[in-house]
Design a protein around this motif. Structure first.
Motif, mmCIF file in Angstrom:
data_model
loop_
_atom_site.group_PDB
_atom_site.id
_atom_site.type_symbol
_atom_site.label_atom_id
_atom_site.label_comp_id
_atom_site.label_asym_id
_atom_site.label_seq_id
_atom_site.Cartn_x
_atom_site.Cartn_y
_atom_site.Cartn_z
ATOM 1 N N ARG A 647 8.258 0.156 -10.130
ATOM 2 C CA ARG A 647 7.387 0.525 -11.250
ATOM 3 C C ARG A 647 6.385 1.594 -10.825
ATOM 4 N NH1 ARG A 647 6.598 -4.129 -15.220
ATOM 5 N NH2 ARG A 647 4.549 -3.178 -15.513
ATOM 6 N N TRP A 648 5.754 1.387 -9.672
ATOM 7 C CA TRP A 648 4.737 2.322 -9.168
ATOM 8 C C TRP A 648 5.338 3.702 -8.919
ATOM 9 C CZ3 TRP A 648 -0.492 1.947 -8.594
ATOM 10 C CH2 TRP A 648 -1.131 2.829 -7.731
ATOM 11 N N PHE A 649 6.515 3.731 -8.291
ATOM 12 C CA PHE A 649 7.106 5.017 -7.920
ATOM 13 C C PHE A 649 7.526 5.832 -9.142
ATOM 14 C CE2 PHE A 649 10.795 7.694 -6.925
ATOM 15 C CZ PHE A 649 10.218 8.534 -5.985
ATOM 16 N N VAL A 650 8.165 5.186 -10.128
ATOM 17 C CA VAL A 650 8.661 5.966 -11.269
ATOM 18 C C VAL A 650 7.525 6.534 -12.114
ATOM 19 C CG1 VAL A 650 10.885 4.795 -11.434
ATOM 20 C CG2 VAL A 650 8.935 3.909 -12.740
ATOM 21 N N SER A 665 12.957 7.733 0.419
ATOM 22 C CA SER A 665 11.701 7.954 1.144
ATOM 23 C C SER A 665 10.504 7.778 0.216
ATOM 24 C CB SER A 665 11.688 9.359 1.746
ATOM 25 O OG SER A 665 11.828 10.346 0.736
ATOM 26 N N GLY A 666 10.658 8.207 -1.034
ATOM 27 C CA GLY A 666 9.575 8.031 -1.998
ATOM 28 C C GLY A 666 9.320 6.565 -2.291
ATOM 29 N N ALA A 667 10.397 5.794 -2.445
ATOM 30 C CA ALA A 667 10.248 4.364 -2.700
ATOM 31 C C ALA A 667 9.610 3.675 -1.504
ATOM 32 C CB ALA A 667 11.617 3.749 -3.000
ATOM 33 N N GLU A 668 9.998 4.082 -0.317
ATOM 34 C CA GLU A 668 9.430 3.480 0.896
ATOM 35 C C GLU A 668 7.937 3.782 1.001
ATOM 36 O OE1 GLU A 668 10.214 3.476 5.724
ATOM 37 O OE2 GLU A 668 11.695 4.340 4.366
ATOM 38 N N ALA A 669 7.553 5.001 0.680
ATOM 39 C CA ALA A 669 6.136 5.372 0.738
ATOM 40 C C ALA A 669 5.336 4.566 -0.280
ATOM 41 C CB ALA A 669 5.984 6.869 0.468
ATOM 42 N N LEU A 752 -7.122 -2.387 -12.607
ATOM 43 C CA LEU A 752 -6.685 -1.042 -12.976
ATOM 44 C C LEU A 752 -5.231 -0.804 -12.606
ATOM 45 C CD1 LEU A 752 -9.862 0.996 -11.906
ATOM 46 C CD2 LEU A 752 -9.230 0.210 -14.203
ATOM 47 N N MET A 753 -4.747 -1.493 -11.561
ATOM 48 C CA MET A 753 -3.345 -1.375 -11.160
ATOM 49 C C MET A 753 -2.431 -2.311 -11.946
ATOM 50 S SD MET A 753 -3.615 -1.078 -6.981
ATOM 51 C CE MET A 753 -1.828 -1.104 -6.779
ATOM 52 N N SER A 754 -3.010 -3.303 -12.616
ATOM 53 C CA SER A 754 -2.178 -4.364 -13.190
ATOM 54 C C SER A 754 -1.153 -3.896 -14.214
ATOM 55 C CB SER A 754 -3.064 -5.461 -13.781
ATOM 56 O OG SER A 754 -3.823 -4.972 -14.864
ATOM 57 N N PRO A 755 -1.417 -2.871 -15.035
ATOM 58 C CA PRO A 755 -0.341 -2.436 -15.929
ATOM 59 C C PRO A 755 0.856 -1.860 -15.179
ATOM 60 C CG PRO A 755 -2.465 -1.659 -16.732
ATOM 61 C CD PRO A 755 -2.680 -2.166 -15.340
ATOM 62 N N MET A 756 0.601 -1.259 -14.009
ATOM 63 C CA MET A 756 1.679 -0.649 -13.233
ATOM 64 C C MET A 756 2.304 -1.645 -12.256
ATOM 65 S SD MET A 756 -1.166 1.410 -13.563
ATOM 66 C CE MET A 756 -1.666 3.043 -14.117
ATOM 67 N N THR A 757 1.477 -2.423 -11.574
ATOM 68 C CA THR A 757 1.961 -3.362 -10.557
ATOM 69 C C THR A 757 1.431 -4.754 -10.886
ATOM 70 O OG1 THR A 757 0.062 -2.824 -9.151
ATOM 71 C CG2 THR A 757 2.080 -1.585 -8.779
ATOM 72 N N PRO A 758 1.969 -5.389 -11.911
ATOM 73 C CA PRO A 758 1.361 -6.632 -12.403
ATOM 74 C C PRO A 758 1.422 -7.802 -11.434
ATOM 75 C CG PRO A 758 3.451 -6.202 -13.509
ATOM 76 C CD PRO A 758 3.127 -4.980 -12.718
ATOM 77 N N HIS A 759 2.491 -7.893 -10.652
ATOM 78 C CA HIS A 759 2.629 -9.043 -9.756
ATOM 79 C C HIS A 759 1.617 -8.974 -8.610
ATOM 80 C CE1 HIS A 759 6.596 -7.914 -11.464
ATOM 81 N NE2 HIS A 759 6.729 -9.218 -11.693
ATOM 82 N N LEU A 760 1.568 -7.834 -7.936
ATOM 83 C CA LEU A 760 0.610 -7.640 -6.848
ATOM 84 C C LEU A 760 -0.813 -7.828 -7.359
ATOM 85 C CD1 LEU A 760 -0.234 -6.730 -3.993
ATOM 86 C CD2 LEU A 760 -0.002 -4.361 -4.795
ATOM 87 N N SER A 761 -1.099 -7.327 -8.529
ATOM 88 C CA SER A 761 -2.451 -7.424 -9.083
ATOM 89 C C SER A 761 -2.835 -8.874 -9.351
ATOM 90 C CB SER A 761 -2.539 -6.602 -10.368
ATOM 91 O OG SER A 761 -2.316 -5.240 -10.095
ATOM 92 N N GLU A 762 -1.891 -9.663 -9.885
ATOM 93 C CA GLU A 762 -2.176 -11.085 -10.106
ATOM 94 C C GLU A 762 -2.480 -11.786 -8.780
ATOM 95 O OE1 GLU A 762 -2.636 -12.697 -12.803
ATOM 96 O OE2 GLU A 762 -1.404 -11.894 -14.446
ATOM 97 N N GLU A 763 -1.732 -11.444 -7.744
ATOM 98 C CA GLU A 763 -1.919 -12.083 -6.440
ATOM 99 C C GLU A 763 -3.297 -11.766 -5.869
ATOM 100 O OE1 GLU A 763 -0.402 -14.574 -3.337
ATOM 101 O OE2 GLU A 763 0.328 -14.139 -5.358
#
Length: 851
Positions: A647-650, A665-669, A752-763
């Motif tokens: 989600r973050w990369f796209v 490489s982009g996904a890894e970064a 602020l990240m939760s719409p893009m990375t909802p799982h990490l943000s919840e954690e």
């Protein structure tokens, strides 16, 4: 956990959202509503990263609006009818229904691990009888209201597959699947009367303020409003009941350059003549091969036949021109007849050169009193040409003036009439297919065409069909086809044509407001949820799907299924770019390309290798396509990096309206960055740091980030918002603020990240003591006072060259700024113990020192 582990985090939070029904659309309280919708997918088998980008954009908006206090409707469904399912059944011997529903299960299984905030309880497929039964009810209402009718029409006919083909399915004059030469055949077809709304649909485009200008222009051009002259040419010798031919032209100013009068192969006069003229019949049969679009006819070789008839020029009856049948003339635009002016139309010129017909130039350059004599086509340029054919005193008229003057002259003489016409043609919806919505009418020998009774809906497709014989299986299914007439009860036959699949997608947005209603819509629900506030989809749907949806909304209003306010169903439209990926190919023994999936290729620098060591050819940055095998399965990305990374990369690599290239490489970064954010949160949770002087600076930076990210999300600037989050993460990592301030900053970062990375943000939210789910938490608001800059950075120039800068309080007196500037190391060095010749301070801008 001390290490970021999406495989553990992501399923946990998806389950939490499901249990809490976080994304179930509700009409509660006095909250404003927000309806966000991505164009629903065709269940072709699997989604790829291109789909992920589309749905993630919608999910960002949906989650953001949920956190800003809206009741959000964010549904998902499947556009499930269509020829690919029948092709798969023909190939495998299976059934389109089985193929379709299996693919839907697969795609839902791919989507859910991506954490999209969708109301899955509203999901439907257009092949569900519950859905297409209500579509049949709409059809009956449209029929009663006069929006549907039946007529003979010229269609593309595939003689092998025995079906009508859409214009897009005719490739180089052949059926896209069978390869057979396509015929233009006249069949009785069902049509939606969209042309009656052409003017309204065109005029309303100007009010679509939140649609891309490109899309609006494409719709305007497709509807194609024109003003011209409609008038008659008298036949030299009346024949077959015709004594004249009606012509429509948008260029009446070229009337004196007429070379011949052309008629469509499908014109009634031609049909009458060919019965008595075998040569004409053979020629017309050849002309009726190939596609029926203006574009297809434009590219096709010009074919003609001299009927032997002539017509009299309306302004000079002694001047007669021949009547030709020409394959480039469409029967359903204008009148099916034109007068040709080859000097000023390339198509006409090509035809006249081929058949040695005269070319009469009607224009002369303003600085040249003589007619231009040239074989080359010179299009009329209104600022450089003058109409030279003298009648009605118009020899000085040019361009639009000449056109309008000619119309006025012809109307004044009673020889014609100025009319407006539209390029938009009525929408033919009949398809000789099995896998589509059955048209709910019955054909009775006594009663004619009879609408089915609504209580008998849905008219379901039979399951016991086979595709071993070309053509529509419904024609060969007597127990389904044969029925009783709804009117008289006598034996009758069902309509075996099914509806164009564009019908299915022309009202699904309205059905989502009440997907289980026993009528096409529930007016109370439709009045609440409509319109779609934000629609997201590809530019390839800019014309037909969107135009048909606009027509359907109006027709549904007229038949009582939508409120008046829904005439334009999509308030805002966003057309996203594609996700691209390199193509990896080798060659077979016949030098044909063989494509390989990215996961099967090992990259070493700028080269790629298969498992057997053979090198692949790399074609960079091509649109993802299953036919080229350059698709990336999100399941593999989730297994390697997690859904949040995808989600973050796209969203991060380019503006959403532009293409983005997926790279490993982009996904890894992206994954490394999310791991870093997680570690920062772990450190903040574990450490106890007292308040310091840096707390104010971090607090200020936090509120600036809230402002910038909010603006980015609101404006679809997702990549800009993410760039700002990168910068804020760096600031948070380096800050020496106390624990309380850093915790606030980190929780804000998670929000602020939760719409893009909802799982990490919840954690992170849970780790740092946030209450409840972050998905339910209100969006942070920036403190306006903390957005005001207290200091300003002033560049210092010495003799016109920048030598340094000083940061000073915004309201520092000029004298104090001068003292600080003179104390700067670069200025001290330049003065070398002397005094400046000039010292100029421009408040808030710059300091200039002249030595």
């Amino acid at each position: 956990m001390s290490r970021y582990d999406p495989a553990t985090i992501e399923p946990k939070w998806q389950e939490a959202w499901d249990q809490a029904e976080t994304f179930k659309a509700r009409r509660t309280g006095d909250k404003p509503k927000y309806y966000v919708l991505e164009m629903f997918p065709y269940p072709s088998g699997r989604i790829h990263i291109g789909h992920v980008r589309n749905y993630t954009m919608g999910d960002v908006i949906a989650r953001y609006k949920l956190s800003t206090g809206h009741n959000v409707l964010h549904p998902m469904g499947f556009d499930a009818f269509g020829m690919p399912a029948e092709n798969a059944a023909m190939k495998s011997g299976g059934h389109p229904k089985t193929w379709t529903y299996d693919n839907i299960d697969t795609m839902v299984g791919q989507m859910k691990p991506l954490g999209f905030g969708l109301d899955w309880s509203r999901m439907f497929a257009t092949c569900d009888p519950e859905y297409y039964g209500q579509q049949q009810a709409l059809f009956l209402d449209f029929l009663e209201q006069g929006f549907v009718y039946r007529k003979n029409a010229v269609v593309n006919w595939d003689p092998v597959d025995m079906t009508v083909l859409a214009n897009e399915q005719v490739i180089d004059g052949k059926g896209w699947r069978s390869g057979a030469e396509v015929e233009r055949r006249e069949l009785t077809q069902w049509f939606f009367k969209i042309s009656d709304m052409a003017g309204e649909l065109l005029d309303a485009i100007d009010g679509l303020d939140e649609w891309p200008a490109k899309v609006k222009l494409m719709q305007q051009n497709w509807i194609g409003k024109s003003r011209g002259l409609q008038f008659s040419w008298q036949l030299g010798t009346p024949t077959h009941g015709f004594d004249s031919l009606e012509v429509y032209t948008t260029r009446p100013d070229t009337l004196m350059g007429a070379s011949f009068l052309g008629v469509s192969p499908d014109h009634p006069l031609v049909k009458a003549l060919e019965k008595d003229d075998p040569k004409l019949a053979a020629a017309v049969a050849e002309m009726r091969k190939g596609g029926t679009t203006a574009e297809a006819l434009e590219k096709a070789e010009k074919l003609g036949y001299d009927t032997g008839l002539t017509v009299k020029h309306p302004l000079d009856p002694s001047w007669e021109i021949p009547v030709w049948v020409a394959n480039f003339i469409l029967m359903d635009y204008g009148t099916g007849a034109i007068f040709a002016c080859p000097a000023h139309d390339q198509r006409d010129l090509d035809f006249c050169r081929k058949y040695d017909l005269p070319v009469i130039d009607t224009f002369v350059a303003l600085d040249d009193p003589k007619p231009v004599e040239t074989e080359a086509f010179v299009p009329p340029k209104t600022e450089k040409v003058k109409w030279i054919n003298h009648f009605a005193g118009l020899d000085e008229a040019t361009g639009e003036t000449a056109i309008e003057a000619t119309i006025d002259f012809m109307e004044g003489k009673g020889l014609g009439k100025g009319v407006e016409k539209f390029r938009l043609r009525d929408w033919g919806l009949s398809r000789q297919r099995y896998w589509g919505c059955p048209i709910p009418v019955v054909h009775c020998d006594d009663c004619g065409v009879v609408p089915e009774k609504k209580e008998n809906l849905p008219i379901e497709l039979p399951d016991d069909v086979s595709f071993d014989i070309p053509g529509n299986p419904l024609d060969r299914h007597p127990t389904w086809r044969d029925c009783a007439c709804p009117s008289c009860g006598k034996p009758a036959k069902r309509e075996t044509d099914t509806m164009d699949t564009f019908v299915d997608s022309s009202w699904y947005y309205a059905r989502f407001t009440a997907p289980r209603a026993t009528t096409p819509t529930d007016m109370e629900e439709a009045a609440y949820w409509m319109n779609v506030d934000q629609y997201i989809g590809g530019i390839e749907h800019a014309i037909l799907h969107l135009l048909y949806s606009r027509f359907f909304a109006r027709a549904m209003i007229a038949t009582g299924h939508l409120p008046e306010s829904a005439a334009e169903p999509f308030n805002a439209l966003f057309t996203q770019g594609m996700v691209t990926h390199a193509i990896y190919q080798t060659r077979d023994e016949n030098d044909r390309p063989v494509y390989h999936y990215p996961e099967d290729v090992r990259l070493e620098g700028d080269k790629g290798y298969l498992a057997d060591g053979s090198e692949v050819e790399i074609i960079p940055s091509a649109k993802m396509s299953k036919s080229k095998s350059n698709v990336v399965d999100p399941k593999n990305i989730i297994a390697t990096y997690g859904a949040d990374t995808a989600r973050w990369f796209v969203l991060s690599d380019s503006p959403p309206e532009r293409d983005v290239e997926w790279t490993a490489s982009g996904a890894e970064a992206a994954n490394k960055h999310l791991g870093r954010v997680y570690r920062i949160a772990v450190e903040i949770a574990a450490n106890e740091a007292p308040e310091t002087a840096e707390d104010a600076a971090l607090l200020k930076e936090t509120h600036k980030c809230i402002h910038d990210v909010t603006m980015g999300v609101e404006s679809f600037g997702f990549n800009a918002a993410i760039a700002r989050l990168y910068a804020f993460t760096n600031a948070l990592s380096k800050s020496r603020a106390g624990k309380e301030t850093k915790t606030f900053a980190a929780k804000t970062l998670a929000q602020l990240m939760s719409p893009m990375t909802p799982h990490l943000s919840e954690e992170i939210w849970q780790m740092l003591g946030g209450e409840g789910l972050i998905a339910d938490a209100p969006w942070p608001k920036a403190d306006e006072a903390l957005l005001v800059e207290d200091t300003v950075t002033l560049p210092i120039q010495v003799n016109g060259k920048r030598r340094g800068e000083i940061e000073v309080p915004k309201d520092l007196p000029k004298e104090e700024v001068e003292k600080l500037a003179l104390a700067h190391e670069a200025v001290v060095r330049a003065l070398d113990g002397g005094q400046p010749k000039k010292l100029i301070v421009v408040p808030g801008r710059i300091v200039n020192v002249v030595v």
